[in-house]
Write an enzyme that holds these catalytic residues in place. Structure first.
Site, mmCIF file in Angstrom:
data_model
loop_
_atom_site.group_PDB
_atom_site.id
_atom_site.type_symbol
_atom_site.label_atom_id
_atom_site.label_comp_id
_atom_site.label_asym_id
_atom_site.label_seq_id
_atom_site.Cartn_x
_atom_site.Cartn_y
_atom_site.Cartn_z
ATOM 1 C CD GLN A 19 -14.091 -39.052 22.180
ATOM 2 O OE1 GLN A 19 -14.495 -39.886 22.967
ATOM 3 N NE2 GLN A 19 -14.877 -38.173 21.584
ATOM 4 C CB SER A 20 -7.919 -34.461 23.655
ATOM 5 O OG SER A 20 -7.419 -34.698 22.362
#
Length: 237
Positions: A19-20
Site C-alpha cells: 500500500q502506498s
C-alpha cells in the site's frame, strides 16, 4: 490452456502486498484483506509453498526504493519462484522501469504473473502485450493523479484563493495573510537579512555576513508556528 505446470508448482509462490502510504496501511484495511487473500488463491491453484512479501507496506511504488520488491527480484533470479501473485499491476510497480524489469525476470526464469483476474505467462506474446498495457495504464494513473493535484492549487492561485503556511520568521494571520512576525526582534532580523542581500547581491552570502550568536525568538500568538531560530545578535546589529 492451463498455463500452470508441475514445474511452476514445484517452486514457491510469492504474494506481493503493498500500500502506498502509512495512512492507507492504517485505514484502508479492506485492500490489505484482499491482497492477503491471494495466499488462499495460490493454494487453491495448487501451490503448497507460499511466501508473503509485505515489506513495502506504506511505500510508494513510483520510484522509491522498495526492499520488498528488491527481495522479490532476488528470489526470481535465484530460480526459487514459480509465480508472483499481486492483486493488480499497480501494486507491483508504478513506473515502467520496475514493471518491465519484473516482466523480463519472470520471462527469463519461466515464472508466471497472477492477479485477481487471470494467469499471465510473460514468455507468451499475447500475455506480454496485455501485461505491458497494464503497466502503462498504471504509470499513466500516477501521472494523472499528479497533474490533478498540481492543477488545484494553480487554479486557486489564479482566483486569488490559494494560501500556504509561510516560511520561518513570517506568520500566517487568522485571515490567511502572510506577514512579518509582529515581534520586533524577529522583524529586525528579517530587515537586516534583506539589507545584506541588497548590499551583497547573494542569497548565500547574506545570512553568512550577519554576526554570529544564536538568539532564540519565540513566535507571536498570532502565528501558527511555535518558534524560530534567528542566527543574529540583535543587540550587535
Amino acid at each position: 490452456m492451463n498455463k500452470i505446470t508441475a514445474d511452476h508448482l514445484a517452486r514457491r509462490a510469492c504474494v506481493y502486498v503493498r500500500q502506498s502510504t502509512p495512512d492507507q496501511v492504517q485505514h484502508n484495511l479492506e485492500s490489505q484483506r484482499r491482497q492477503y487473500a491471494l495466499v488462499n488463491h495460490a493454494r487453491t491453484l495448487g501451490w503448497q509453498d507460499v511466501d508473503v512479501i509485505d515489506d513495502d507496506l506504506g511505500i510508494s511504488g513510483s520510484g522509491t526504493r522498495r526492499p520488498g520488491f528488491e527481495r522479490l527480484l532476488r528470489e526470481l533470479c535465484d530460480g526459487q519462484v514459480g509465480a508472483v501473485f499481486s492483486i493488480e499491476a499497480s501494486r507491483l510497480a508504478r513506473n515502467g522501469r520496475d514493471w518491465h524489469t519484473l516482466l523480463e525476470f519472470c520471462s527469463v526464469v519461466g515464472a508466471l504473473l497472477i492477479d485477481a483476474e487471470a494467469v499471465y505467462d510473460p514468455r507468451l506474446t499475447n500475455d506480454r502485450l496485455l501485461l505491458g498495457m497494464k503497466g502503462t495504464i498504471s504509470e499513466m494513473e500516477v501521472a494523472s493523479f499528479r497533474e490533478r493535484a498540481h492543477a488545484a492549487p494553480v487554479a486557486e492561485g489564479a482566483a486569488g484563493r490559494f494560501s500556504s503556511t509561510g516560511p520561518d520568521r513570517v506568520c500566517q494571520t487568522m485571515d490567511d495573510r502572510i506577514e512579518k512576525d509582529p515581534d520586533v526582534r524577529v522583524g529586525s532580523t528579517i530587515d537586516l537579512i534583506f539589507r545584506k542581500f541588497a548590499e551583497l547581491g547573494s542569497v548565500r552570502q547574506a545570512p553568512r555576513s550577519i554576526p554570529r550568536g544564536a538568539q532564540r525568538v519565540e513566535k507571536s500568538s498570532l502565528c501558527r508556528s511555535i518558534r524560530v531560530w534567528a542566527q543574529q545578535d540583535v543587540g550587535a546589529a
